[in-house]
Design a protein around this motif. Structure first.
Motif, short mmCIF file in Angstrom:
data_model
loop_
_atom_site.label_atom_id
_atom_site.label_comp_id
_atom_site.label_asym_id
_atom_site.label_seq_id
_atom_site.Cartn_x
_atom_site.Cartn_y
_atom_site.Cartn_z
N ASN A 344 0.85 -1.18 0.00
CA ASN A 344 0.00 0.00 0.00
C ASN A 344 0.90 1.24 0.00
N TRP A 345 0.69 2.09 -0.98
CA TRP A 345 1.57 3.23 -1.22
C TRP A 345 0.74 4.51 -1.19
N ASP A 346 1.10 5.45 -0.31
CA ASP A 346 0.32 6.68 -0.14
C ASP A 346 1.28 7.87 -0.20
N PRO A 347 1.51 8.42 -1.40
CA PRO A 347 2.50 9.48 -1.55
C PRO A 347 1.88 10.86 -1.79
N SER A 348 2.69 11.87 -1.62
CA SER A 348 2.41 13.21 -2.13
C SER A 348 3.74 13.80 -2.57
N ASN A 349 3.75 14.44 -3.74
CA ASN A 349 4.99 14.96 -4.32
C ASN A 349 4.81 16.40 -4.78
N ASP A 350 5.93 17.07 -4.98
CA ASP A 350 5.92 18.39 -5.60
C ASP A 350 6.54 18.23 -6.97
N ARG A 351 5.70 18.07 -8.01
CA ARG A 351 6.17 17.70 -9.33
C ARG A 351 6.69 18.87 -10.15
N ILE A 358 2.72 25.94 -8.81
CA ILE A 358 2.42 25.58 -10.21
C ILE A 358 1.61 24.29 -10.21
N VAL A 359 2.23 23.19 -9.78
CA VAL A 359 1.50 21.94 -9.55
C VAL A 359 1.37 21.80 -8.04
N THR A 360 0.17 21.99 -7.52
CA THR A 360 -0.02 22.01 -6.07
C THR A 360 -0.38 20.65 -5.49
N LEU A 361 -0.86 19.76 -6.35
CA LEU A 361 -1.17 18.41 -5.90
C LEU A 361 -0.60 17.41 -6.90
N SER A 362 0.09 16.41 -6.40
CA SER A 362 0.53 15.30 -7.24
C SER A 362 0.64 14.09 -6.34
N GLN A 363 -0.37 13.25 -6.42
CA GLN A 363 -0.40 12.09 -5.53
C GLN A 363 -1.12 10.94 -6.24
N ASN A 364 -0.52 9.78 -6.14
CA ASN A 364 -1.08 8.59 -6.80
C ASN A 364 -1.04 7.41 -5.85
N PRO A 365 -1.89 7.41 -4.83
CA PRO A 365 -1.91 6.26 -3.90
C PRO A 365 -2.29 4.98 -4.63
N ALA A 761 33.01 9.12 5.08
CA ALA A 761 33.88 9.77 6.06
C ALA A 761 34.42 11.11 5.59
N PHE A 762 34.64 11.28 4.29
CA PHE A 762 35.20 12.52 3.78
C PHE A 762 34.13 13.46 3.25
N ASP A 763 32.87 13.18 3.62
CA ASP A 763 31.73 14.04 3.32
C ASP A 763 31.65 14.40 1.84
N GLU A 764 31.75 13.36 1.01
CA GLU A 764 31.63 13.54 -0.44
C GLU A 764 30.26 14.10 -0.78
N GLN A 765 30.23 15.13 -1.61
CA GLN A 765 28.98 15.73 -2.06
C GLN A 765 28.66 15.19 -3.46
N TYR A 766 27.53 14.52 -3.57
CA TYR A 766 27.21 13.87 -4.83
C TYR A 766 25.71 13.76 -5.03
N PHE A 767 25.33 13.56 -6.28
CA PHE A 767 23.92 13.35 -6.64
C PHE A 767 23.67 11.87 -6.86
N GLU A 768 22.50 11.42 -6.45
CA GLU A 768 22.06 10.08 -6.82
C GLU A 768 21.30 10.10 -8.13
N GLN A 769 20.60 11.21 -8.39
CA GLN A 769 19.76 11.27 -9.59
C GLN A 769 19.49 12.73 -9.92
N LEU A 770 19.42 13.06 -11.21
CA LEU A 770 18.98 14.36 -11.69
C LEU A 770 17.69 14.18 -12.47
N GLN A 771 16.80 15.16 -12.37
CA GLN A 771 15.51 15.07 -13.04
C GLN A 771 15.27 16.32 -13.87
N VAL A 772 14.88 16.11 -15.12
CA VAL A 772 14.56 17.21 -16.04
C VAL A 772 13.08 17.54 -15.89
N ALA A 773 12.79 18.77 -15.48
CA ALA A 773 11.40 19.16 -15.27
C ALA A 773 10.64 19.20 -16.59
#
Length: 798
Positions: A344-351, A358-365, A761-773
């Motif tokens: 059971n998945w109950d999300p809300s996102n800012d798309r 702009i998009v005030t609701l984005s949810q697909n439970p 330990a060396f506090d590497e700054q990195y992205f896991e994913q980028l998203q194109v709007a």
């Protein structure tokens, strides 16, 4: 310094290029392991696996496989698949939230990007033999794990569900007829708290039980200036109970029930950069934001600030029950696994990825149920062995979606030259989505193992599979007054209706797919010496066709393009060769593999410039090829020291994709191409080079009157840059990064351990994913990797 570290790691690992376990030997030397699946504690001991549905040494299995023992999972803080990828270079894990999670092996499995329920996953996830159909299960904490096997390449002739890229086989600790208990508590910065416990023992002479729990919480690591909240936290709870009935030595019946929950304030993104698209300058992000007096909370993503104004929620519930029967019948063993699982998945996102409404609701439970039944017979006598089985699967998914435009939508989406620019024509525009899926499959499979000579073994395997998918997608659209927006045959609409239809167009489709396919593989292995095995494999496999359940693109009249409703099956040709060796009195292990996988009609996840297709859709790329080299090396000269290094070189490209979506820099203009030829381009999410490496050393010591050992451990990983968009874009490449984890402490012969740890330990700054709007505005948002965390763990076993 980090660049030098990456180079040094690459040079070290490149001398020993992957296929089996470096970690199964990384266990407490003072605690000899006797149970299957926990790995070898002393030099020369075998690591037992069940990859071929029987217990055997990992070095005797002609399959590319990595094995991680439960102790190493705990010691390194690898408490879910996301952390596990740091130990196994060929495993890729990407997640913007639990539903939108991808688990791939060698870059293959599911399309990178937003999840579509209408396709199969190419990487099977099994827990105690039970198939988990949704990759969301990969985001939960591992619970009382004995061993994890990561198998690479097609596995359809041995495993229940057809998997074209590989399988993750998780084995948990089972009930025992001797009392046993263990507990573990960890605390750390960012209010990290984790507790694990398990207890096992007899209820009678024939009945034993085991109960385990795990709880994890942590404060978020990104601050939302709009809600004044820390987001991206952890709030996980997992429970599992097992009953083992053993009336005779030839019959085991295990009943299992489990339940897990997640309820964090999640999942958000940060502003990363803006791309220059082919839209008019006044319709690109900088001008659009300035026109509404908006600026992101920070233009430096590693400030870890966001200003998302939509509700963020990622409530997740998953669980189920299973009955496993193992019956020694005749010369072999009959196994039956009956299981039910739910999610059971109950999300809300800012798309819209901004602080503007702009998009005030984005949810697909979504509510998902699956039922599986596997029945197989395993025979292994003398020179002949085989596995023969049948598998049935049924899944039902129901989703109720809501998407709504806010007060900033009109000026964001409509040109200033349009008379509607200063209106509120888009405010309150709402799309209600109803989605359902019935997914059924059935299969017969088997594999023969024939020792032609004591050294030569051949293993042919076959699978006959039937798949049927029935989907339904309906989008109803209403304006702010609640009036339904409908399509008409004349294709004549008012200016306001045309503006609204450009955002959300009503749509109703009922895609269907059904088909048979026949898979087969053939493996030959040869023992050059008692501890040297060479093997070669060819596999012909299929990934079932899919249906689009997130909506499909529309034509100029706003009607759904029927040809986009379904995608064709993937056809997979896989070739692999490898060598497995042990030497120096079995103190050292070196395994190498080379592979090539050719896929026709690859199922790609693509994004469309239309706002009405916010979630992307599936399409077939003509052909894809993944090829590479892998290697593992581990060494244990004594009980006081062990080390490992694993490496993978992966070259994965679109061989033919003539009508792919264009990257943002080629999109948005009146003369922009409708699609682009990206044949030869790299697949998303795949680093060409990836390595993991580590070591642990210990010395005898006495502390608080207890005899034991002081130990120090290190685990590191590095990967080269990779694309984070289905079509490579200069704006969506993620730089390579290094992660380094340390631990040090004291443990006794009696099962007590106390140690401190630091991760990243060396506090590497990195992205896991980028998203194109969406909308070709040029906005690029990102999901950040974990920052440096540290803490302490206390563990007790009796």
């Amino acid at each position: 310094m980090l660049g030098n570290t990456r180079l040094a790691g690459a040079l070290l690992a490149s001398t020993t290029l992957i296929i089996t376990p470096a970690f199964g030997t990384d266990l407490d030397a003072a605690e000899p392991q006797t149970s299957v699946g926990t790995g070898a504690s002393d030099a020369g001991e075998d690591i037992l696996v069940t990859a071929r549905r029987r217990d055997e040494s990992s070095q005797d299995v002609p399959v590319a496989i990595s094995v991680v023992g439960g102790d190493h999972v705990d010691a390194t803080g690898s408490f879910n698949v996301g952390r596990l990828q740091q130990l196994t270079p060929t495993l890729q894990f990407y997640s913007s939230n639990p539903r939108n999670t991808a688990v791939n092996i060698r870059g293959l499995g599911v399309p990178f990007g937003l999840t579509n329920d209408g396709i199969e996953q190419g990487v099977g996830i099994y827990v105690d033999g039970v198939y988990n159909s949704r990759v969301a299960s990969a985001t939960f904490d591992f619970l009382d794990v004995a061993q994890i096997e990561v198998l690479r390449g097609p596995q359809g002739t041995l495993y229940g569900k057809n998997t074209t890229a590989g399988a993750i086989n998780i084995t948990t600790n089972q009930p025992t007829f001797d009392f046993a208990a263990k507990s573990e508590i960890s605390v750390g910065n960012y209010a990290f708290k984790q507790a694990k416990a398990a207890v096992s023992g007899p209820l009678s002479d024939t009945l034993a039980a085991r109960f385990a729990l795990s709880s994890t919480s942590r404060r978020g690591t990104i601050y939302n200036t709009t809600s004044s909240q820390w987001i991206q936290g952890q709030d996980n709870l997992g429970l599992r109970g097992q009953l083992l009935w053993k009336p005779t030595d030839r019959l085991n019946v295990t009943v299992t029930g489990d339940y897990s929950t997640q309820d964090p304030s999640c999942c958000g993104t940060v502003y990363v950069r803006t791309a220059v698209t082919q839209r008019p300058a006044n319709r690109q992000f900088a001008a659009l934001a300035a026109a509404q007096g908006y600026a992101p909370a920070s233009t430096n993503p590693f400030d870890r600030l966001t200003d998302l104004d939509g509700q963020l929620k990622a409530k997740n519930r998953i669980g189920g029950a299973s009955v496993r029967v193992e019956w020694a019948l005749g010369p072999g063993e009959l196994t039956s696994i009956t299981a039910w699982r739910f999610w059971n998945w109950d999300p809300s996102n800012d798309r819209d990825f901004t602080g503007l409404p702009i998009v005030t609701l984005s949810q697909n439970p979504s509510q998902q149920d699956q039922y599986t039944q596997e029945l197989r017979y395993n025979y292994d006598q003398g020179d002949i062995g085989f596995v023969a089985g049948a598998f049935a699967f049924h899944q039902r998914i129901d989703t109720q979606g809501t998407e709504q435009q806010g007060s900033a939508s009109t000026r964001w989406n409509i040109s200033p030259t349009n008379a509607l620019y200063n209106s509120n024509v888009l405010e309150g525009l709402t799309a209600l989505n109803a989605v359902s899926l019935k997914n059924s499959s059935a299969a017969l499979f088997g594999q023969l193992s024939w020792k032609v000579t004591p050294e030569l073994t051949i293993q042919p395997g076959v699978r006959l599979n039937y798949d049927k998918k029935q989907g339904y997608y309906q989008r109803q659209v209403f304006d702010s007054s609640g009036n339904a927006l409908l399509l008409n045959d004349s294709n004549i609409y008012s200016p306001a209706q045309s503006a609204q239809l450009a955002i959300y167009a009503p749509q109703e489709i009922a895609p269907r797919f059904s088909d048979w396919n026949f898979s087969y593989d053939f493996t030959t292995s040869y023992k050059l010496a008692p501890d040297v095995l060479v093997y070669a494999t060819y596999a012909r496999s299929f990934k079932s066709g899919g249906i689009n359940l997130n909506g499909v693109p529309t034509d100029s009249t706003y009607h759904a393009i029927a040809a986009a409703e379904t995608v064709k099956p993937e056809t997979v040709n896989h070739y692999e060769a490898g060598i497995k060796t042990r030497f120096w009195a079995r103190r050292a292990t070196l395994n190498l593999a080379a592979f090539r996988t050719d896929i026709r009609n690859y199922q790609a996840n693509v994004n469309n410039s239309q706002y009405g297709v916010l979630r992307g859709y599936l399409a077939n790329a003509g052909a894809v090829r993944a090829q590479g080299l892998e290697g593992d090396f581990s060494i244990r000269p004594s009980a006081r020291f062990n080390a490992y290094v694993n490496g993978a070189y992966t070259d994965a490209t679109y061989r033919r994709f003539n009508d792919a979506p264009c990257p943002p820099e080629l999109s948005g203009g009146s003369d922009s191409p409708g699609n682009c030829d990206i044949s030869g381009a790299v697949l998303p999410g795949i680093s060409k080079w990836s390595f993991s490496f580590g070591a642990e050393a210990n010395v005898p010591a006495k502390l608080l009157g207890q005899q034991g050992e002081v130990f120090f451990g290190y685990d590191g990983s590095t990967r080269s840059h990779f694309s984070s968009n289905a079509t490579p874009s200069q704006y969506a490449w993620i730089e390579g990064y290094d992660l380094h984890n340390f631990r040090a402490g004291f443990r006794t012969d009696g099962g007590f351990s106390l140690y401190g740890w630091v991760r990243n330990a060396f506090d590497e700054q990195y992205f896991e994913q980028l998203q194109v709007a969406s909308g070709n505005t040029g906005l690029i948002a990102g999901s950040l990797g974990d920052l440096r965390t540290w803490g302490m763990t206390v563990r007790l076993e009796i």
